[in-house]
Scaffold this motif. Structure first.
Motif, PDB file in Angstrom:
ATOM      1  N   LYS A 550       0.870  -1.166   0.000  1.00  0.00           N
ATOM      2  CA  LYS A 550       0.000   0.000   0.000  1.00  0.00           C
ATOM      3  C   LYS A 550       0.909   1.217   0.000  1.00  0.00           C
ATOM      4  CE  LYS A 550      -0.381  -0.051   5.040  1.00  0.00           C
ATOM      5  NZ  LYS A 550       0.420   1.144   5.244  1.00  0.00           N
ATOM      6  N   GLU A 552       2.793   3.879   1.494  1.00  0.00           N
ATOM      7  CA  GLU A 552       3.293   4.125   2.840  1.00  0.00           C
ATOM      8  C   GLU A 552       3.474   5.626   3.081  1.00  0.00           C
ATOM      9  OE1 GLU A 552       3.588   1.836   5.021  1.00  0.00           O
ATOM     10  OE2 GLU A 552       3.358   0.057   3.746  1.00  0.00           O
ATOM     11  N   TRP A 553       3.335   6.010   4.348  1.00  0.00           N
ATOM     12  CA  TRP A 553       3.499   7.424   4.702  1.00  0.00           C
ATOM     13  C   TRP A 553       4.916   7.912   4.416  1.00  0.00           C
ATOM     14  CZ3 TRP A 553      -0.788  10.044   5.581  1.00  0.00           C
ATOM     15  CH2 TRP A 553      -1.914   9.373   6.065  1.00  0.00           C
ATOM     16  N   ALA A 615      -3.981   6.839   3.757  1.00  0.00           N
ATOM     17  CA  ALA A 615      -4.164   5.925   4.882  1.00  0.00           C
ATOM     18  C   ALA A 615      -4.391   4.497   4.395  1.00  0.00           C
ATOM     19  CB  ALA A 615      -5.342   6.392   5.729  1.00  0.00           C
ATOM     20  N   GLU A 616      -4.020   3.493   5.210  1.00  0.00           N
ATOM     21  CA  GLU A 616      -4.215   2.084   4.861  1.00  0.00           C
ATOM     22  C   GLU A 616      -5.698   1.808   4.671  1.00  0.00           C
ATOM     23  OE1 GLU A 616      -3.406  -2.401   6.645  1.00  0.00           O
ATOM     24  OE2 GLU A 616      -2.397  -0.662   7.515  1.00  0.00           O
ATOM     25  N   PRO A 617      -6.049   1.221   3.513  1.00  0.00           N
ATOM     26  CA  PRO A 617      -7.467   0.994   3.231  1.00  0.00           C
ATOM     27  C   PRO A 617      -8.115   0.059   4.249  1.00  0.00           C
ATOM     28  CG  PRO A 617      -6.174   0.812   1.226  1.00  0.00           C
ATOM     29  CD  PRO A 617      -5.200   0.887   2.356  1.00  0.00           C
ATOM     30  N   SER A 618      -9.305   0.455   4.670  1.00  0.00           N
ATOM     31  CA  SER A 618     -10.178  -0.364   5.505  1.00  0.00           C
ATOM     32  C   SER A 618     -11.594   0.011   5.131  1.00  0.00           C
ATOM     33  CB  SER A 618      -9.899  -0.119   6.989  1.00  0.00           C
ATOM     34  OG  SER A 618     -10.230   1.222   7.344  1.00  0.00           O
ATOM     35  N   THR A 695     -12.672  -3.246   0.949  1.00  0.00           N
ATOM     36  CA  THR A 695     -11.313  -3.238   0.398  1.00  0.00           C
ATOM     37  C   THR A 695     -11.136  -4.457  -0.518  1.00  0.00           C
ATOM     38  OG1 THR A 695     -10.425  -4.509   2.246  1.00  0.00           O
ATOM     39  CG2 THR A 695     -10.392  -2.107   2.443  1.00  0.00           C
ATOM     40  N   LEU A 714      -3.258  -3.309  -1.916  1.00  0.00           N
ATOM     41  CA  LEU A 714      -4.415  -3.166  -1.041  1.00  0.00           C
ATOM     42  C   LEU A 714      -5.049  -1.817  -1.314  1.00  0.00           C
ATOM     43  CD1 LEU A 714      -6.127  -4.213   1.347  1.00  0.00           C
ATOM     44  CD2 LEU A 714      -4.475  -3.096   2.873  1.00  0.00           C
ATOM     45  N   LYS A 715      -6.294  -1.841  -1.746  1.00  0.00           N
ATOM     46  CA  LYS A 715      -6.938  -0.589  -2.130  1.00  0.00           C
ATOM     47  C   LYS A 715      -8.426  -0.660  -1.829  1.00  0.00           C
ATOM     48  CE  LYS A 715      -6.348  -0.137  -6.535  1.00  0.00           C
ATOM     49  NZ  LYS A 715      -6.213  -0.181  -8.010  1.00  0.00           N
TER      50      LYS A 715
END
Length: 863
Positions: A550, A552-553, A615-618, A695, A714-715
């Motif tokens: 994904k 990353e920051w 942000a990490e998808p959820s 997701t 991951l999206k």
């Protein structure tokens, strides 16, 4: 009964031998070898003198006579039946039969009171000559009509009756045995060979009276197939001398290898019976056409073996060929004489044997010759015949001494039955027996010719074969002392991750093809695709999960958008704080406080969406992305559209009448703005109902040709198309706002925010026009997700920054740094606004007239 060869030859019974033989024997007494040498020379000379008159033979009288066939001489040149004396195959084997007869006749327990005699013939290693000689054995069985024959005195002649041969020991070569067996079968005379190994002699329907104490080549061929497989070879050539032995042996090898599978024949070459000059060089050249087939299975006579080795040496191929020789090569030194380097590493096979330690002068360890390999089998063949006669005598003559009437004459078919029934320990201590085809069991010693790392170069026993192979691989060594078994394969094993593409018609040959792309090696012949969420291992022998990534920051693709968003949030927060602090000042009131706060909220949300996109998808993140991605822009552009629409309506209405237009109050403006915003919100919630946010992992987006770089992304479940749909309403508002800004461009700037809003819209359109090709032009890039996310967030941040910078930063600047300008100005009535609009319209018309070249000269009214 004679006790030695000298006694036998000088006995009265042997006086019928040619005079030259008796003279030769009388001149030599020093040793049995010298005596026997003269014997053979005598036979040879008589043969030349009396050829075609009578067969040359040794005759030993006895109660029962056995025939013997031995290659005392080699094949003669063209036109001559016999050639040189064969010291090993001829002399030793003949002496072995005489020795066996001596032993049997002196054994009180075997055929007691019965003496075995013999009629031994020379085959001269030629089948046609042997056939002529063997007619001697059947003379007694041929009925002759002599009634019309009279002596000179008119009386009938006295014709001596030839001795009756009850069985024959021999022959040596398979072709000779086949020829003789066809004659003996007609007269039901059993035959036991000591050296013939051709597989076709196992055919009981054709060679019913033939038996042998050596195993057939079918066993030998099986042993050789097992040897080849044990060494890991699967691609060999065969080489055979023309004739029954060589061709039958190779045929048996080919048949067994086909049945066993996993073994392919590169070349199957036959050496002519009468090779032409250069024939063996052609053989080597043909073998080199399939140079990977280094293993050569050879069923050939000694002369052909030697000349093959010579041709290989001449071609500088020492050490290339790996010979596996049949029992015709065995452990003999003559085929490899002066060719030892070429023969090094050759694996040969020989029926299990032992040297016979004779107690008489005939077979002596003091001889200058090494005992020939088939001596044991000659003795076993004679003993097999003797045991059969002994058992037959026990059954037919139980109370008689000597030969009884039931055994005079000996019935051949009955004797054959007793031969097949014998079972005794032979001269080497191994069992002698026959199967239903008259074949002896297969028992072989396996030799290898070694030169390096041993004190005495020569043949070394490296294994045995008795129905199954026992090979001591660790004792094998090859050219140069190498211990590793050389390879003789058509194709080398494929590397891991490569499949075999078989060569049509040659099951041992293949091409190795790499399982490419996202394939892995399912089995040795098949590549298969990995599942969609997996990629092949580095060696492509299986599949492994594709790594999931994904944004990353810490990624450079995220740092720039986040930095811009943070600056924007701080700036927006500062503007909002300033407006709240100076909420009742003229500048704040003049900017339309209510819509300004709505517009600033939208700008704040535009900056905020950057963090949701990275942000990490959820499920929650995806839901807020859907909601806020278009909502921030929708709020901003709805407020600006309401403002520009209000200004446009006011000045358009002023051109027509002095009555103000409807819905220009702050409350009306807020209602219109929220109605526009509600369309976006309603659309998002309908989307939630139709396709709930979730997701997924996209394995196709980042799937380059090299699977090592494949990644699952991951999206959220937002495709490029759905993203455009989400932004399309905001873009529509933006375009509409731009149209109103263009229409309101002639309004004096002292009256409203029309021109700043117009500049804002123009700049925003440029930003989004640049966004479209960047966003969709990178759809095939391996870093599509990163580029598109960065492009989208930066474009949105720039749009918000333009709106914030052009609409509010100047106001904040005046409020903070020039408070003296933040004072109440004279309030204009709607009539004043109308007048201003009229003047503005006229000025605009004049400007257009000048541009069209239609301006007129007017009087100067300044005076």
């Amino acid at each position: 009964m004679p006790e030695s060869l000298l006694d036998i030859i000088m006995s009265p019974e042997a006086l019928s031998c040619p005079l030259s033989l008796r003279l030769g024997v009388s001149l030599i007494y020093r040793s049995w070898l010298q005596l026997f040498w003269v014997l053979l020379v005598g036979i040879s000379s008589v043969s030349e003198a009396q050829q075609g008159v009578q067969p040359q033979s040794i005759k030993i009288e006895g109660d029962i006579t056995l025939g013997g066939l031995f290659p005392v001489h080699s094949r003669g040149p063209a036109g001559v039946p016999c050639g040189e004396i064969k010291r090993e195959k001829g002399i030793h084997r003949l002496e072995a039969m005489l020795y066996a007869l001596d032993q049997i006749n002196s054994d009180p327990d075997l055929l007691p009171n019965i003496t075995l005699g013999a009629r031994i013939l020379d085959t001269c290693s030629r089948d046609t000559y042997a056939l002529e000689q063997s007619l001697t054995f059947v003379q007694a069985l041929i009925q002759k009509d002599n009634s019309d024959v009279r002596c000179s005195n008119g009386e009938p002649p006295i014709i001596p009756k030839p001795e009756r041969v009850v069985g024959v020991i021999g022959a040596s070569g398979s072709s000779v045995s086949i020829m003789v067996a066809n004659v003996l079968r007609l007269f039901a005379i059993p035959q036991i060979s000591y050296a013939s190994t051709a597989p076709e002699l196992s055919d009981n329907s054709r060679y019913e009276f033939f038996s042998r104490v050596v195993p057939p080549d079918s066993y030998q061929a099986q042993a050789m197939v097992d040897i080849v497989k044990a060494m890991g070879w699967n691609y060999v050539s065969t080489l055979a001398s023309e004739g029954n032995y060589g061709e039958s042996g190779v045929d048996a090898f080919l048949q067994i290898s086909r049945e066993a599978g996993g073994l392919c024949i590169a070349q199957s070459i036959r050496i002519p019976r009468e090779p032409r000059p250069g024939e063996f060089e052609k053989v080597i050249k043909r073998l080199m056409e399939t140079s990977n087939a280094r293993g050569v299975i050879i069923f050939a006579n000694e002369d052909d073996i030697k000349r093959v080795l010579q041709a290989a040496k001449k071609a500088n191929l020492t050490g290339h060929f790996l010979f596996v020789g049949s029992d015709s090569w065995g452990a003999k030194s003559s085929p490899i004489e002066n060719q030892e380097e070429v023969a090094e590493g050759a694996v040969t096979i020989l029926p299990k044997r032992a040297s016979i330690d004779g107690r008489s002068e005939r077979i002596s360890r003091d001889s200058q010759y090494e005992q020939e390999g088939k001596v044991q089998f000659v003795i076993d063949a004679v003993y097999a015949m003797a045991h059969a006669l002994h058992n037959m005598h026990l059954d037919l003559c139980p109370s008689s001494t000597g030969v009884c009437e039931k055994m005079d004459p000996v019935e051949g078919r009955m004797l054959l039955h007793y031969i097949h029934s014998v079972n005794f320990n032979g001269s080497a201590g191994t069992g002698v027996m026959f199967n239903e085809n008259g074949d002896a069991p297969g028992r072989y010693d396996i030799f290898q010719y070694q030169m390096s790392n041993i004190s005495n170069p020569g043949y070394k026993v490296i294994g045995q074969w008795t129905n199954h192979l026992r090979l001591n691989v660790e004792e094998m060594q090859w050219s140069g002392g190498e211990r590793k078994i050389p390879e003789s394969v058509c194709s080398f094993p494929c590397e891991p991750g490569e499949r075999k593409k078989m060569v049509k018609g040659v099951p041992c040959c293949w091409h190795c093809e790499l399982c490419d792309g996202y394939q892995y090696q399912l089995d040795e012949f098949t590549c298969d695709m990995c599942p969609f969420d997996m990629r092949p291992l580095k060696n492509r022998t299986g599949c492994r999960p594709t790594p999931i990534i994904k944004l990353e920051w810490s990624s450079p693709w995220a740092i720039i958008p986040v930095f811009l968003a943070i600056l924007g949030i701080f700036a927006t927060t500062g503007v909002i704080g300033t407006f709240i602090r100076f909420n009742d000042t003229p500048i704040v009131r003049a900017s339309g406080r209510e819509l300004s706060y709505v517009l600033l909220t939208g700008i704040f949300l535009i900056y905020l969406i950057t963090f949701l996109m990275i942000a990490e998808p959820s499920v929650a993140v995806c839901a807020f992305r859907r909601l806020l991605l278009g909502l921030g822009m929708c709020i901003s552009y709805s407020a600006m559209l309401t403002k520009t629409n209000r200004i446009y309506r006011i000045f358009e209405q002023g051109k027509k009448s002095v009555t103000p237009p409807k819905f220009i109050s702050p409350t009306s403006q807020l209602i219109i703005t929220f109605i526009l915003i509600s369309v976006q919100v309603l659309g998002v919630f309908v989307w939630f109902g139709v396709v709930p946010p979730h997701t997924n992992i996209d394995y196709e987006e980042l799937k380059p040709p090299n699977p090592e770089f494949a990644r699952g992304i991951l999206k959220c479940d937002m495709s490029d198309l759905s993203l455009i749909y989400c932004l399309s309403y905001s873009i529509l508002l933006m375009v509409t706002c731009t149209v109103y800004a263009i229409k309101s461009r002639g309004v004096p700037e002292t009256f409203n925010e029309a021109k700043p809003i117009g500049f804002t819209m123009y700049t925003t359109c440029i930003i989004w026009l640049a966004f479209v090709p960047i966003f969709f032009g990178t759809s095939q890039s391996t870093e599509k997700m990163f580029i598109q996310t960065t492009t989208l967030t930066v474009s949105m941040s720039l749009s918000a920054t333009v709106s914030l910078g052009m609409l509010y930063i100047p106001k904040v600047y005046v409020i903070i740094f020039h408070p003296e300008q933040n004072v109440q100005k004279r309030k204009r009535s709607f009539k004043a606004v109308v007048t201003a609009a009229t003047v503005s319209t006229r000025l605009s018309q004049k400007s257009n007239d000048k541009q069209n070249g239609e301006s007129k000269m007017e009087p100067d009214r300044s005076q």
